[in-house]
Design a protein around this motif. Sequence first.
Motif, PDB file in Angstrom:
ATOM      1  N   LYS A  46      -9.387 -29.993   4.496  1.00 51.97           N
ATOM      2  CA  LYS A  46     -10.252 -29.689   5.624  1.00 51.97           C
ATOM      3  C   LYS A  46      -9.573 -30.150   6.915  1.00 51.97           C
ATOM      4  N   PRO A  47      -9.553 -29.286   7.923  1.00 48.46           N
ATOM      5  CA  PRO A  47     -10.249 -27.998   8.029  1.00 48.46           C
ATOM      6  C   PRO A  47      -9.498 -26.816   7.397  1.00 48.46           C
ATOM      7  N   TYR A  48      -8.245 -27.014   6.987  1.00 52.40           N
ATOM      8  CA  TYR A  48      -7.469 -25.905   6.429  1.00 52.40           C
ATOM      9  C   TYR A  48      -7.173 -26.163   4.963  1.00 52.40           C
ATOM     10  N   ASP A  49      -7.408 -25.151   4.153  1.00 48.57           N
ATOM     11  CA  ASP A  49      -7.173 -25.249   2.715  1.00 48.57           C
ATOM     12  C   ASP A  49      -5.670 -25.328   2.446  1.00 48.57           C
ATOM     13  N   GLN A  50      -5.233 -26.422   1.824  1.00 49.71           N
ATOM     14  CA  GLN A  50      -3.801 -26.628   1.601  1.00 49.71           C
ATOM     15  C   GLN A  50      -3.208 -25.555   0.684  1.00 49.71           C
ATOM     16  N   ILE A  51      -3.948 -25.152  -0.338  1.00 51.61           N
ATOM     17  CA  ILE A  51      -3.435 -24.136  -1.263  1.00 51.61           C
ATOM     18  C   ILE A  51      -3.262 -22.807  -0.546  1.00 51.61           C
ATOM     19  N   LYS A  52      -4.268 -22.402   0.217  1.00 48.62           N
ATOM     20  CA  LYS A  52      -4.190 -21.136   0.936  1.00 48.62           C
ATOM     21  C   LYS A  52      -3.037 -21.130   1.933  1.00 48.62           C
ATOM     22  N   GLU A  53      -2.827 -22.253   2.619  1.00 47.83           N
ATOM     23  CA  GLU A  53      -1.755 -22.306   3.619  1.00 47.83           C
ATOM     24  C   GLU A  53      -0.385 -22.257   2.959  1.00 47.83           C
ATOM     25  N   GLN A  54      -0.223 -22.957   1.846  1.00 47.88           N
ATOM     26  CA  GLN A  54       1.061 -22.919   1.146  1.00 47.88           C
ATOM     27  C   GLN A  54       1.362 -21.512   0.625  1.00 47.88           C
ATOM     28  N   ILE A  55       0.355 -20.847   0.078  1.00 43.95           N
ATOM     29  CA  ILE A  55       0.552 -19.488  -0.431  1.00 43.95           C
ATOM     30  C   ILE A  55       0.805 -18.520   0.722  1.00 43.95           C
ATOM     31  N   ARG A  56       0.091 -18.698   1.827  1.00 43.47           N
ATOM     32  CA  ARG A  56       0.299 -17.826   2.990  1.00 43.47           C
ATOM     33  C   ARG A  56       1.738 -17.918   3.490  1.00 43.47           C
ATOM     34  N   LEU A  57       2.244 -19.140   3.607  1.00 41.26           N
ATOM     35  CA  LEU A  57       3.610 -19.319   4.091  1.00 41.26           C
ATOM     36  C   LEU A  57       4.628 -18.773   3.091  1.00 41.26           C
ATOM     37  N   GLY A  58       4.336 -18.941   1.799  1.00 39.41           N
ATOM     38  CA  GLY A  58       5.225 -18.390   0.786  1.00 39.41           C
ATOM     39  C   GLY A  58       5.261 -16.874   0.828  1.00 39.41           C
ATOM     40  N   MET A  59       4.110 -16.236   1.023  1.00 35.51           N
ATOM     41  CA  MET A  59       4.060 -14.779   1.114  1.00 35.51           C
ATOM     42  C   MET A  59       4.802 -14.280   2.344  1.00 35.51           C
ATOM     43  N   GLU A  60       4.687 -14.988   3.452  1.00 33.39           N
ATOM     44  CA  GLU A  60       5.414 -14.596   4.660  1.00 33.39           C
ATOM     45  C   GLU A  60       6.921 -14.619   4.407  1.00 33.39           C
ATOM     46  N   SER A  61       7.387 -15.631   3.692  1.00 32.54           N
ATOM     47  CA  SER A  61       8.815 -15.724   3.389  1.00 32.54           C
ATOM     48  C   SER A  61       9.275 -14.545   2.529  1.00 32.54           C
ATOM     49  N   LEU A  62       8.477 -14.172   1.527  1.00 35.09           N
ATOM     50  CA  LEU A  62       8.841 -13.051   0.670  1.00 35.09           C
ATOM     51  C   LEU A  62       8.867 -11.740   1.446  1.00 35.09           C
ATOM     52  N   LYS A  63       7.940 -11.547   2.362  1.00 36.36           N
ATOM     53  CA  LYS A  63       7.917 -10.314   3.157  1.00 36.36           C
ATOM     54  C   LYS A  63       9.125 -10.228   4.079  1.00 36.36           C
ATOM     55  N   GLU A  64       9.550 -11.373   4.617  1.00 39.74           N
ATOM     56  CA  GLU A  64      10.764 -11.378   5.441  1.00 39.74           C
ATOM     57  C   GLU A  64      11.976 -11.002   4.589  1.00 39.74           C
TER      58      GLU A  64
END
Length: 314
Positions: free
Chosen positions: A110-128
Amino acid sequence: MPEGYDTIDALSARSAYQLADVVKTVPQYGTITPRWLARFLELKPVDTGIFRLNRVKEPDRLLDVLCAQQNSDDIPEGFIDYEQTPREYILSSVSTIVKIGTRVSDLYSKPYDQIKEQIRLGMESLKEKQEYLIINSDDYGLLKNTAPAQRVASRTGSPTPDDLDELISRVWKEPSFFLAHPAAIAAFSRECTRRGVPPLAVNLYGGNFLSWRGIPLVPCDKLLVDGQSNTHGKNGRTNILLIRSGEARQGVIGLYQSGLQGEQSNGLSVRFMGIDNKGIGFYLLSIYCSAAILTDDAIAVLENVETGHYYDYK
């Protein structure tokens, strides 16, 4: 000090800080780009992980055989043959595993979900990485698969209106967009301004782009300058692509696997792999992608253009 008041020190800023709320941001990932290529390039789903590109055999000769003019009443006869060994594209995969401790995700989400943020950053890396591969892959990358007849050498080094006109002459059937490193677009803009023909701006997909002959110049740092994406203002050499996009126009298309378990976007999936005996959760992130140039004249490349310096022209 007024009479009757005790002498005390004022509340320090450091102490007051303990009672203050702190406004936070999500983690800012500086290397993330707009990835305009995915929006300008038509994408095609693949169900089986394999895409076969069927082409007509000797298309130029067929026009002469089937449409030959004759003085008699005889009708030309023949058939349209296909290449017997068509190219097949097997989707490439890029994967990574994100590890997150359950203690961290339980206590600090809180306030940001650690799992969601880690997955979001990982997905951004894969898209790059996906965008990089579409341009630079040794197997299916657009630069490596452009036909020799569609390769153009710059006349002067710096990208000029004449150079881009030459690309248009190679991809003259409904060209969709130029693709270039931002430094190359800046160099082209300077050259246009020097000649008194500044490029016009167009608005597409919510972004503003310079254009030439009505064709947008789309920035992409995956078209490397001297092998690097970030040039820091240094002079270097790069390439500029002109692309016709779309299967119906026999252009260039991106390929992705559809129907994945845990699909988050085109060809990208996230799967929970479980928790080990140390309380570490594992998440598998995978992306499946490729690209195909349907006909040779769907793409052309201006090779080894110089990005130049901002102070080249005085």
